[in-house]
Design an enzyme around this catalytic site. Structure first.
Site, PDB file in Angstrom:
ATOM      1  N   LYS A 165       2.267  -3.157   7.004  1.00  0.00           N
ATOM      2  CA  LYS A 165       2.238  -3.567   5.705  1.00  0.00           C
ATOM      3  C   LYS A 165       3.706  -3.358   5.177  1.00  0.00           C
ATOM      4  CE  LYS A 165      -2.100  -4.232   3.665  1.00  0.00           C
ATOM      5  NZ  LYS A 165      -2.277  -5.292   3.056  1.00  0.00           N
ATOM      6  N   GLU A 175       0.244   3.629   1.791  1.00  0.00           N
ATOM      7  CA  GLU A 175       0.244   4.049   3.209  1.00  0.00           C
ATOM      8  C   GLU A 175       1.794   3.493   3.884  1.00  0.00           C
ATOM      9  OE1 GLU A 175      -1.640   5.235   6.076  1.00  0.00           O
ATOM     10  OE2 GLU A 175      -2.652   6.324   4.305  1.00  0.00           O
ATOM     11  N   THR A 215       0.609  -1.196  -0.007  1.00  0.00           N
ATOM     12  CA  THR A 215       0.010   0.007   0.041  1.00  0.00           C
ATOM     13  C   THR A 215       0.755   1.393  -0.061  1.00  0.00           C
ATOM     14  OG1 THR A 215      -1.382   1.364   1.426  1.00  0.00           O
ATOM     15  CG2 THR A 215      -0.029  -0.264   2.431  1.00  0.00           C
ATOM     16  N   TYR A 223      -1.099   0.560  10.902  1.00  0.00           N
ATOM     17  CA  TYR A 223      -1.292  -0.338   9.602  1.00  0.00           C
ATOM     18  C   TYR A 223      -0.240  -0.163   8.519  1.00  0.00           C
ATOM     19  CZ  TYR A 223      -3.346  -0.786   4.970  1.00  0.00           C
ATOM     20  OH  TYR A 223      -3.691  -1.333   3.447  1.00  0.00           O
TER      21      TYR A 223
HETATM   22  P1  NAP Z   1     -11.286  -4.458   2.975  1.00  0.00           P
HETATM   23  O1  NAP Z   1     -12.444  -4.109   2.163  1.00  0.00           O
HETATM   24  O2  NAP Z   1     -11.084  -3.968   4.117  1.00  0.00           O
HETATM   25  O3  NAP Z   1     -11.011  -6.249   3.114  1.00  0.00           O
HETATM   26  C1  NAP Z   1     -10.307  -6.642   3.964  1.00  0.00           C
HETATM   27  C2  NAP Z   1     -10.869  -8.268   4.049  1.00  0.00           C
HETATM   28  O4  NAP Z   1      -9.756  -8.736   4.905  1.00  0.00           O
HETATM   29  C3  NAP Z   1     -12.129  -8.695   4.440  1.00  0.00           C
HETATM   30  O5  NAP Z   1     -12.531  -9.658   3.383  1.00  0.00           O
HETATM   31  C4  NAP Z   1     -11.799  -9.388   5.649  1.00  0.00           C
HETATM   32  O6  NAP Z   1     -12.733 -10.430   5.943  1.00  0.00           O
HETATM   33  C5  NAP Z   1     -10.586  -9.883   5.601  1.00  0.00           C
HETATM   34  N1  NAP Z   1      -9.957 -10.270   6.975  1.00  0.00           N
HETATM   35  C6  NAP Z   1      -9.474  -9.632   8.018  1.00  0.00           C
HETATM   36  N2  NAP Z   1      -9.058 -10.181   8.908  1.00  0.00           N
HETATM   37  C7  NAP Z   1      -8.996 -11.405   8.458  1.00  0.00           C
HETATM   38  C8  NAP Z   1      -8.334 -12.890   9.069  1.00  0.00           C
HETATM   39  N3  NAP Z   1      -7.888 -12.650  10.319  1.00  0.00           N
HETATM   40  N4  NAP Z   1      -8.338 -13.765   8.110  1.00  0.00           N
HETATM   41  C9  NAP Z   1      -8.877 -13.642   7.084  1.00  0.00           C
HETATM   42  N5  NAP Z   1      -9.359 -12.590   6.456  1.00  0.00           N
HETATM   43  C10 NAP Z   1      -9.406 -11.465   7.132  1.00  0.00           C
HETATM   44  O7  NAP Z   1      -9.990  -4.037   1.938  1.00  0.00           O
HETATM   45  P2  NAP Z   1      -9.800  -4.079   0.167  1.00  0.00           P
HETATM   46  O8  NAP Z   1     -10.057  -2.519   0.272  1.00  0.00           O
HETATM   47  O9  NAP Z   1     -10.529  -4.792  -0.464  1.00  0.00           O
HETATM   48  O10 NAP Z   1      -8.302  -3.988   0.364  1.00  0.00           O
HETATM   49  C11 NAP Z   1      -7.784  -5.397   0.016  1.00  0.00           C
HETATM   50  C12 NAP Z   1      -6.096  -5.282   0.471  1.00  0.00           C
HETATM   51  O11 NAP Z   1      -5.358  -4.378  -0.169  1.00  0.00           O
HETATM   52  C13 NAP Z   1      -6.191  -5.115   1.943  1.00  0.00           C
HETATM   53  O12 NAP Z   1      -4.733  -5.957   2.418  1.00  0.00           O
HETATM   54  C14 NAP Z   1      -5.682  -3.707   2.035  1.00  0.00           C
HETATM   55  O13 NAP Z   1      -4.946  -3.524   3.250  1.00  0.00           O
HETATM   56  C15 NAP Z   1      -4.821  -3.395   0.639  1.00  0.00           C
HETATM   57  N6  NAP Z   1      -4.988  -2.077   0.116  1.00  0.00           N
HETATM   58  C16 NAP Z   1      -6.086  -1.401  -0.027  1.00  0.00           C
HETATM   59  C17 NAP Z   1      -6.297   0.077  -0.693  1.00  0.00           C
HETATM   60  C18 NAP Z   1      -7.496   0.548  -1.006  1.00  0.00           C
HETATM   61  O14 NAP Z   1      -7.374   1.712  -1.135  1.00  0.00           O
HETATM   62  N7  NAP Z   1      -8.570  -0.118  -1.055  1.00  0.00           N
HETATM   63  C19 NAP Z   1      -4.958   0.389  -1.101  1.00  0.00           C
HETATM   64  C20 NAP Z   1      -3.911  -0.153  -0.983  1.00  0.00           C
HETATM   65  C21 NAP Z   1      -3.706  -1.639  -0.456  1.00  0.00           C
HETATM   66  P3  NAP Z   1     -13.878 -10.051   6.883  1.00  0.00           P
HETATM   67  O15 NAP Z   1     -15.102  -9.804   5.833  1.00  0.00           O
HETATM   68  O16 NAP Z   1     -14.339 -11.530   7.405  1.00  0.00           O
HETATM   69  O17 NAP Z   1     -13.901  -9.023   7.837  1.00  0.00           O
HETATM   70  O1  F7E Z   2      -9.084   8.101   4.958  1.00  0.00           O
HETATM   71  C1  F7E Z   2      -9.593  11.497   6.162  1.00  0.00           C
HETATM   72  C2  F7E Z   2      -8.570  10.610   6.952  1.00  0.00           C
HETATM   73  O2  F7E Z   2      -9.861   5.920   5.870  1.00  0.00           O
HETATM   74  C3  F7E Z   2      -8.831   8.849   3.872  1.00  0.00           C
HETATM   75  C4  F7E Z   2      -7.374   2.256   3.053  1.00  0.00           C
HETATM   76  O3  F7E Z   2      -7.906   1.363   1.956  1.00  0.00           O
HETATM   77  O4  F7E Z   2      -6.261   3.855   1.583  1.00  0.00           O
HETATM   78  C5  F7E Z   2      -7.093   3.604   2.605  1.00  0.00           C
HETATM   79  O5  F7E Z   2      -6.530   4.554   3.728  1.00  0.00           O
HETATM   80  C6  F7E Z   2      -8.499  10.486   4.616  1.00  0.00           C
HETATM   81  C7  F7E Z   2      -7.564  10.209   5.637  1.00  0.00           C
HETATM   82  O6  F7E Z   2      -8.566   5.952   3.704  1.00  0.00           O
HETATM   83  C8  F7E Z   2     -12.920  10.911   7.929  1.00  0.00           C
HETATM   84  O7  F7E Z   2      -8.133  11.152   8.167  1.00  0.00           O
HETATM   85  C9  F7E Z   2     -11.645  12.617   7.433  1.00  0.00           C
HETATM   86  O8  F7E Z   2      -6.795  11.678   5.660  1.00  0.00           O
HETATM   87  O9  F7E Z   2     -10.892   6.712   3.440  1.00  0.00           O
HETATM   88  P1  F7E Z   2      -9.743   6.696   4.564  1.00  0.00           P
HETATM   89  P2  F7E Z   2      -6.804   5.847   4.085  1.00  0.00           P
HETATM   90  O10 F7E Z   2      -6.778   6.194   5.308  1.00  0.00           O
HETATM   91  O11 F7E Z   2      -6.610   6.696   3.071  1.00  0.00           O
HETATM   92  C10 F7E Z   2      -4.896   3.195   1.899  1.00  0.00           C
HETATM   93  C11 F7E Z   2      -4.053   3.424   0.587  1.00  0.00           C
HETATM   94  C12 F7E Z   2      -4.819   1.853   2.229  1.00  0.00           C
HETATM   95  O12 F7E Z   2      -3.913   0.950   2.225  1.00  0.00           O
HETATM   96  C13 F7E Z   2      -5.828   1.552   3.256  1.00  0.00           C
HETATM   97  O13 F7E Z   2      -6.185   0.114   3.524  1.00  0.00           O
HETATM   98  O14 F7E Z   2      -9.825  11.005   4.967  1.00  0.00           O
HETATM   99  N1  F7E Z   2     -10.861  11.564   6.912  1.00  0.00           N
HETATM  100  N2  F7E Z   2     -12.901  12.525   8.040  1.00  0.00           N
HETATM  101  C14 F7E Z   2     -11.600  10.675   7.147  1.00  0.00           C
HETATM  102  N3  F7E Z   2     -11.549   9.202   7.085  1.00  0.00           N
HETATM  103  C15 F7E Z   2     -12.407   8.267   7.482  1.00  0.00           C
HETATM  104  N4  F7E Z   2     -12.267   6.894   7.341  1.00  0.00           N
HETATM  105  N5  F7E Z   2     -13.714   8.766   7.967  1.00  0.00           N
HETATM  106  C16 F7E Z   2     -13.770  10.144   8.211  1.00  0.00           C
HETATM  107  O15 F7E Z   2     -14.806  10.416   8.881  1.00  0.00           O
END
Ligand code: NAP
Ligand code: F7E
Length: 345
Positions: free
Chosen positions: A161, A131, A129, A157
């Site tokens: 990662k 992050e 990620t 987190y």
């Molecule tokens: P997400 O919607 O939060 O899904 C996370 C998944 O992980 C869910 O299916 C959850 O299952 C499963 N999980 C959590 N703990 C587990 C455990 N102990 N054993 C097995 N499964 C478990 O995440 P996403 O947005 O699809 O992202 C997919 C991956 O890409 C993640 O690793 C995330 O950190 C990474 N990532 C995401 C973004 C983004 O912007 N979306 C960007 C960069 C990297 P449950 O339904 O059972 O909770």
């Molecule tokens: O926050 C601000 C918060 O939680 C984005 C994950 O998929 O992308 C994601 O992480 C921004 C931050 O995503 C609220 O402080 C303000 O600055 O939607 P977010 P994230 O933290 O960028 C990365 C790439 C990953 O890998 C992660 O798994 O929005 N913010 N107000 C808020 N954020 C949330 N959630 N809720 C609020 O009310």
């Protein structure tokens, strides 16, 4: 002779990316296995209804023996590790669980491949990620972060990662496993969890538009993110595992927008120019450490894999708002049917 159908194993199939990746692989003719955790039959029923072709295996990233069993049962050509504690705010409140799942969980997957003798046959995708970069404004690269930028994670987190990223690279170098890490910048869409800021905003905007909600509470509005569409990004994951050699790739749009810009765009979609009466600020939603700006440079993935994102910022906001308006209308209809069926006193 026809080539044998490939098999993929996906962890995190109930999450956003799993929900985009499963149909993509199915359409390409893969046998798709998905790991589902917990004891909820409801979650299982919902998954089987939406993806009847997925073979579900009950396992948990925290339980190494269950991952070994999942690998033995599915015998995958490709293993996509998408599971994680993925919410940054939640990771501050649950740092040990985040370490166990998001860091140690990756090791459990890699060991399962190695211990079952599949180091030469199973390709592994690790969901790394942006992050990991930490996004501090003062030292960010002008053209955006790329595969050689320095890491400085700013949350439990991000730190977890980073371990996952390096242990994945270590198993590539030590045991020759085909391991590719996708360093993905934020990607969103209609499957995004409501705990993330984009979906929280589009759902609230849709409900305010339909008269179902009065306002929404947010934390900081100034941070900037490089937001793309999840459908484009799972295509990139698959492309990484088809490449002739394992490597690390950034997937991003190359554009960063603030939360405030996202908010403005979302309200504009329903004809509201001034969102100030609808948005409350909450100190409780501000994180102990913030990531100022994430801007990615996807040049390597574009050149090497031919990957290109198709949805732009405006298109992303629009598709999410329209989806949530349709959802809100379904809710309204279901509610009015319930009221007719059970008229009040
Ligand atoms: P997400 O919607 O939060 O899904 C996370 C998944 O992980 C869910 O299916 C959850 O299952 C499963 N999980 C959590 N703990 C587990 C455990 N102990 N054993 C097995 N499964 C478990 O995440 P996403 O947005 O699809 O992202 C997919 C991956 O890409 C993640 O690793 C995330 O950190 C990474 N990532 C995401 C973004 C983004 O912007 N979306 C960007 C960069 C990297 P449950 O339904 O059972 O909770
Ligand atoms: O926050 C601000 C918060 O939680 C984005 C994950 O998929 O992308 C994601 O992480 C921004 C931050 O995503 C609220 O402080 C303000 O600055 O939607 P977010 P994230 O933290 O960028 C990365 C790439 C990953 O890998 C992660 O798994 O929005 N913010 N107000 C808020 N954020 C949330 N959630 N809720 C609020 O009310």
């Amino acid at each position: 002779m026809t080539a044998h159908a490939k098999t993929a194993l996906i962890t995190g199939i109930t999450g956003q990316d799993g929900g985009h990746l499963a149909p993509l692989l199915h359409d390409k003719g893969y046998n798709v296995y998905g790991i589902i955790r917990g004891q909820s039959n409801l979650k299982k029923e919902r998954l089987l209804e939406e993806f009847p072709y997925v073979e579900l295996i009950e396992a948990d990233l925290l339980d190494p023996s269950s991952i070994i069993r999942a690998v033995e049962q599915s015998n995958p050509d490709e293993f996509y590790n998408l599971a994680a504690i993925s919410h940054v705010g939640y990771s501050f409140k649950n740092p040990t669980l985040t370490l166990d799942t998001t860091a140690r969980g990756v090791l459990n997957c890699l060991e399962a491949i190695r211990m079952t003798g599949r180091s030469d046959t199973t390709r592994f995708y690790q969901a790394s990620t942006s992050e990991m970069y930490g996004g501090l404004d003062y030292n960010r690269p002008g053209l955006g972060y790329d595969e050689s930028s320095l890491f400085h994670p700013r949350s439990p987190y991000g730190v977890a990662k980073l371990y996952g990223h390096w242990i994945a690279k270590n198993y590539r170098e030590s045991y020759g496993i085909f391991v590719s890490c996708g360093i993905l910048f934020n990607h969103e869409g209609e499957r995004r969890g409501v705990e993330f800021v984009t979906r929280k905003i589009t759902k609230a905007v849709a409900r305010i538009h339909l008269g179902l909600q009065d306002n929404l509470e947010l934390g900081d509005l100034w941070p900037k993110r490089d937001w793309g569409y999840a459908g484009d990004y799972v295509r990139g994951m698959w492309q990484m595992l088809q490449h002739h050699e394992p490597d690390d790739f950034v997937l991003a749009t190359g554009e960063a927008h603030s939360i405030e810009e996202f908010l403005t765009q979302a309200f504009n979609e329903v004809g509201i120019d001034d969102w100030s009466p609808y948005v409350k600020r909450s100190q409780g939603l501000v994180r102990p450490a913030e990531v100022d700006i994430l801007l990615g440079n996807p040049a390597k993935a574009e050149k090497t894999l031919g990957w290109k994102r198709e949805v732009d910022f405006r298109g992303l906001v629009r598709l999410m708002v329209l989806h949530d308006i349709a959802d809100g209308k379904t809710f309204q209809r279901a509610n009015s049917v319930a009221q007719i069926a059970q008229p009040g006193e």
